[in-house]
Scaffold this active site. Sequence first.
Site, PDB file in Angstrom:
ATOM      1  N   SER A  26       5.768   4.755  -3.299  1.00 52.80           N
ATOM      2  CA  SER A  26       5.498   6.343  -3.808  1.00 52.80           C
ATOM      3  C   SER A  26       6.272   6.931  -4.119  1.00 52.80           C
ATOM      4  O   SER A  26       6.796   8.047  -4.358  1.00 52.80           O
ATOM      5  CB  SER A  26       4.755   6.064  -1.927  1.00 52.80           C
ATOM      6  OG  SER A  26       3.848   5.552  -1.551  1.00 52.80           O
ATOM      7  N   LYS A  75      -0.550   2.231   9.960  1.00 51.60           N
ATOM      8  CA  LYS A  75      -1.343   2.765   9.759  1.00 51.60           C
ATOM      9  C   LYS A  75      -2.709   3.084  11.361  1.00 51.60           C
ATOM     10  O   LYS A  75      -3.211   3.595  10.987  1.00 51.60           O
ATOM     11  CB  LYS A  75      -2.360   2.328   8.519  1.00 51.60           C
ATOM     12  CG  LYS A  75      -1.890   1.914   7.462  1.00 51.60           C
ATOM     13  CD  LYS A  75      -2.506   1.643   5.980  1.00 51.60           C
ATOM     14  CE  LYS A  75      -1.707   1.647   4.862  1.00 51.60           C
ATOM     15  NZ  LYS A  75      -2.857   1.874   3.524  1.00 51.60           N
ATOM     16  N   ASN A  96      -3.533   7.461   6.768  1.00 52.33           N
ATOM     17  CA  ASN A  96      -2.292   6.837   5.469  1.00 52.33           C
ATOM     18  C   ASN A  96      -1.502   7.821   5.171  1.00 52.33           C
ATOM     19  O   ASN A  96      -0.643   7.895   4.798  1.00 52.33           O
ATOM     20  CB  ASN A  96      -2.378   5.778   4.195  1.00 52.33           C
ATOM     21  CG  ASN A  96      -2.704   7.286   3.461  1.00 52.33           C
ATOM     22  OD1 ASN A  96      -3.806   7.774   4.022  1.00 52.33           O
ATOM     23  ND2 ASN A  96      -3.285   6.837   2.152  1.00 52.33           N
ATOM     24  N   ASP A 111      -6.337   6.866   1.254  1.00 53.33           N
ATOM     25  CA  ASP A 111      -6.479   5.173   0.634  1.00 53.33           C
ATOM     26  C   ASP A 111      -8.013   5.341  -0.153  1.00 53.33           C
ATOM     27  O   ASP A 111      -8.040   4.348  -1.148  1.00 53.33           O
ATOM     28  CB  ASP A 111      -6.111   4.446   1.971  1.00 53.33           C
ATOM     29  CG  ASP A 111      -4.940   3.651   1.842  1.00 53.33           C
ATOM     30  OD1 ASP A 111      -3.944   4.357   0.752  1.00 53.33           O
ATOM     31  OD2 ASP A 111      -4.283   3.352   3.031  1.00 53.33           O
ATOM     32  N   GLY A 136     -12.358  -9.958   2.370  1.00 54.28           N
ATOM     33  CA  GLY A 136     -11.643  -9.864   3.191  1.00 54.28           C
ATOM     34  C   GLY A 136     -11.849  -8.319   4.020  1.00 54.28           C
ATOM     35  O   GLY A 136     -13.236  -8.759   4.309  1.00 54.28           O
ATOM     36  N   GLY A 139      -7.418  -4.355   7.195  1.00 54.93           N
ATOM     37  CA  GLY A 139      -7.389  -3.423   7.078  1.00 54.93           C
ATOM     38  C   GLY A 139      -7.647  -2.461   5.815  1.00 54.93           C
ATOM     39  O   GLY A 139      -8.644  -1.535   6.350  1.00 54.93           O
ATOM     40  N   THR A 162     -11.832 -16.389   8.126  1.00 51.98           N
ATOM     41  CA  THR A 162     -11.956 -15.916   9.378  1.00 51.98           C
ATOM     42  C   THR A 162     -13.108 -14.921   9.886  1.00 51.98           C
ATOM     43  O   THR A 162     -13.261 -13.553   9.732  1.00 51.98           O
ATOM     44  CB  THR A 162     -11.018 -15.358  10.111  1.00 51.98           C
ATOM     45  OG1 THR A 162      -9.590 -15.093   9.511  1.00 51.98           O
ATOM     46  CG2 THR A 162     -10.503 -15.435  11.657  1.00 51.98           C
ATOM     47  N   TYR A 235      -2.932  -4.606  -7.785  1.00 50.02           N
ATOM     48  CA  TYR A 235      -2.561  -3.506  -9.075  1.00 50.02           C
ATOM     49  C   TYR A 235      -1.699  -5.082  -9.843  1.00 50.02           C
ATOM     50  O   TYR A 235      -1.143  -3.969 -11.083  1.00 50.02           O
ATOM     51  CB  TYR A 235      -2.209  -2.009  -8.736  1.00 50.02           C
ATOM     52  CG  TYR A 235      -1.454  -1.968  -7.605  1.00 50.02           C
ATOM     53  CD1 TYR A 235       0.179  -2.207  -8.364  1.00 50.02           C
ATOM     54  CD2 TYR A 235      -1.467  -1.943  -6.474  1.00 50.02           C
ATOM     55  CE1 TYR A 235       1.364  -1.672  -7.263  1.00 50.02           C
ATOM     56  CE2 TYR A 235      -0.629  -1.557  -5.663  1.00 50.02           C
ATOM     57  CZ  TYR A 235       0.406  -1.361  -5.909  1.00 50.02           C
ATOM     58  OH  TYR A 235       1.112  -1.346  -4.488  1.00 50.02           O
TER      59      TYR A 235
HETATM   60  P1  NAP Z   1      -4.499  -7.489   5.757  1.00 48.39           P
HETATM   61  O1  NAP Z   1      -4.684  -6.566   6.820  1.00 48.39           O
HETATM   62  O2  NAP Z   1      -3.139  -8.715   5.727  1.00 48.39           O
HETATM   63  O3  NAP Z   1      -5.284  -8.222   5.421  1.00 48.39           O
HETATM   64  C1  NAP Z   1      -6.052  -9.405   4.522  1.00 48.39           C
HETATM   65  C2  NAP Z   1      -6.585 -10.075   4.261  1.00 48.39           C
HETATM   66  O4  NAP Z   1      -6.722 -10.950   2.892  1.00 48.39           O
HETATM   67  C3  NAP Z   1      -7.886 -10.736   5.314  1.00 48.39           C
HETATM   68  O5  NAP Z   1      -8.866 -10.724   5.518  1.00 48.39           O
HETATM   69  C4  NAP Z   1      -7.095 -12.264   4.904  1.00 48.39           C
HETATM   70  O6  NAP Z   1      -8.385 -13.373   5.863  1.00 48.39           O
HETATM   71  C5  NAP Z   1      -7.795 -12.153   3.505  1.00 48.39           C
HETATM   72  N1  NAP Z   1      -6.844 -13.370   3.138  1.00 48.39           N
HETATM   73  C6  NAP Z   1      -5.202 -13.516   3.515  1.00 48.39           C
HETATM   74  N2  NAP Z   1      -4.704 -14.796   2.317  1.00 48.39           N
HETATM   75  C7  NAP Z   1      -5.646 -15.362   2.646  1.00 48.39           C
HETATM   76  C8  NAP Z   1      -6.312 -16.589   1.980  1.00 48.39           C
HETATM   77  N3  NAP Z   1      -5.039 -17.004   1.769  1.00 48.39           N
HETATM   78  N4  NAP Z   1      -7.521 -16.819   1.471  1.00 48.39           N
HETATM   79  C9  NAP Z   1      -9.043 -16.467   2.392  1.00 48.39           C
HETATM   80  N5  NAP Z   1      -8.106 -15.337   2.314  1.00 48.39           N
HETATM   81  C10 NAP Z   1      -7.131 -14.481   2.859  1.00 48.39           C
HETATM   82  O7  NAP Z   1      -3.889  -7.091   4.381  1.00 48.39           O
HETATM   83  P2  NAP Z   1      -4.807  -5.395   3.991  1.00 48.39           P
HETATM   84  O8  NAP Z   1      -3.789  -4.075   4.424  1.00 48.39           O
HETATM   85  O9  NAP Z   1      -5.801  -5.652   3.493  1.00 48.39           O
HETATM   86  O10 NAP Z   1      -3.945  -5.423   2.406  1.00 48.39           O
HETATM   87  C11 NAP Z   1      -4.885  -6.191   1.451  1.00 48.39           C
HETATM   88  C12 NAP Z   1      -4.515  -6.126   0.086  1.00 48.39           C
HETATM   89  O11 NAP Z   1      -4.908  -5.302  -0.288  1.00 48.39           O
HETATM   90  C13 NAP Z   1      -3.034  -6.014  -0.622  1.00 48.39           C
HETATM   91  O12 NAP Z   1      -2.893  -6.929  -1.755  1.00 48.39           O
HETATM   92  C14 NAP Z   1      -1.857  -4.819  -1.087  1.00 48.39           C
HETATM   93  O13 NAP Z   1      -1.413  -4.855  -1.474  1.00 48.39           O
HETATM   94  C15 NAP Z   1      -3.700  -4.871  -1.252  1.00 48.39           C
HETATM   95  N6  NAP Z   1      -3.484  -2.829  -1.526  1.00 48.39           N
HETATM   96  C16 NAP Z   1      -3.973  -1.978  -2.299  1.00 48.39           C
HETATM   97  C17 NAP Z   1      -3.815  -0.609  -2.418  1.00 48.39           C
HETATM   98  C18 NAP Z   1      -4.125   0.005  -3.529  1.00 48.39           C
HETATM   99  O14 NAP Z   1      -3.843   1.512  -3.385  1.00 48.39           O
HETATM  100  N7  NAP Z   1      -4.546  -0.269  -4.183  1.00 48.39           N
HETATM  101  C19 NAP Z   1      -4.161  -0.151  -0.691  1.00 48.39           C
HETATM  102  C20 NAP Z   1      -4.083  -0.705   0.703  1.00 48.39           C
HETATM  103  C21 NAP Z   1      -3.965  -1.871   0.454  1.00 48.39           C
HETATM  104  P3  NAP Z   1      -8.321 -13.555   7.151  1.00 48.39           P
HETATM  105  O15 NAP Z   1      -8.210 -12.176   8.366  1.00 48.39           O
HETATM  106  O16 NAP Z   1      -8.852 -14.726   7.418  1.00 48.39           O
HETATM  107  O17 NAP Z   1      -6.410 -13.243   7.404  1.00 48.39           O
END
Ligand code: NAP
Length: 292
Positions: A26, A75, A96, A111, A136, A139, A162, A235
Amino acid sequence: MDIENMVTGKTKVIGIIGNPIGHSISPQLHNTISRQLGMNIIYVPFKVEESDLESAVRGLKSLNVLGFNVTIPYKESIISYLDEVTDEAALMGSVNTVKNIGGKLYGFNTDTRGFVRSFTKEAKTTFKDKTVAIIGAGGTARALAIKIALEGSKKIYIINRTLHKAEEVAGRINNKIESIAKAIGLDSIESTPALCESDIIINTTPLGMYPDTEKTPLDKDFRFSKNQIVFDVIYNPRKTLFLARAEEYGCTIVNGYGMLISQGIQAYEIWTDTKIPTILSEQIQDLLLKYI
Ligand code: NAP
């Protein structure tokens, strides 16, 4: 321009708070926008410990910053320190972007706006009347699922390792927007028609992200249909294994890079009350590639 010529007594400050913060691009994104627009604004990262969140927010207000971004893990918790949040951000439980107007702090979620802008542009379609599968329930999934519901989708499947977290997201949509969401456990997905029925499949898990690029949220043998649109929030790499498989089946694929850039551009527009021209957004998208 050199830093000594760039930062003057009139320079305005924008920041980002989170923890960790070192990986964020950022600062490069926003400082590139300021340079391209000739704005006397500097964007700086602030690593904030959880116990210091309230005092950090008070400090940013006292220092009269223009605004700030909020990233993981604040967030949700930031909301209680803000004066107002948009209805959409309140529904998502996620902010955000914060704007400081005369000492009052206003919260937004760019976002999801960035996601919709980038998805509709790159996939050349909208969510209206579509069946959407979201893998997923963290958040990002929750915010995107609510936005997709607000955009008029027909049905939303929330698929998560989960199950109770998927149920929480689906419940929020069904109670607060419309009864169109269903939760499914990731381990039982193969036995349901959810993925085959879906027009759009979205990965919001970190599976496949650098350096674990051999991972994928669905079984490697999963058979996509060629008319499906497949989106990955990741990405880096730009084409995850999940997207590569979908492409092999002829699907339209979109990665999270456009979303990343677009959420930043929209935050900048909020802080500065400007509209960034599309041509400049595209230039910024190209310029930022070198940081990924
Ligand atoms: P988060 O709140 O930690 O959620 C992660 C999710 O992935 C949960 O549903 C988790 O399942 C699942 N997960 C993690 N490891 C797993 C595994 N080994 N097997 C199956 N499911 C798994 O994370 P978040 O903030 O939502 O971010 C998620 C992703 O989005 C990240 O990679 C982040 O970099 C990306 N992102 C990208 C942007 C963009 O602008 N492109 C913006 C925001 C985020 P459980 O509930 O079972 O733990």
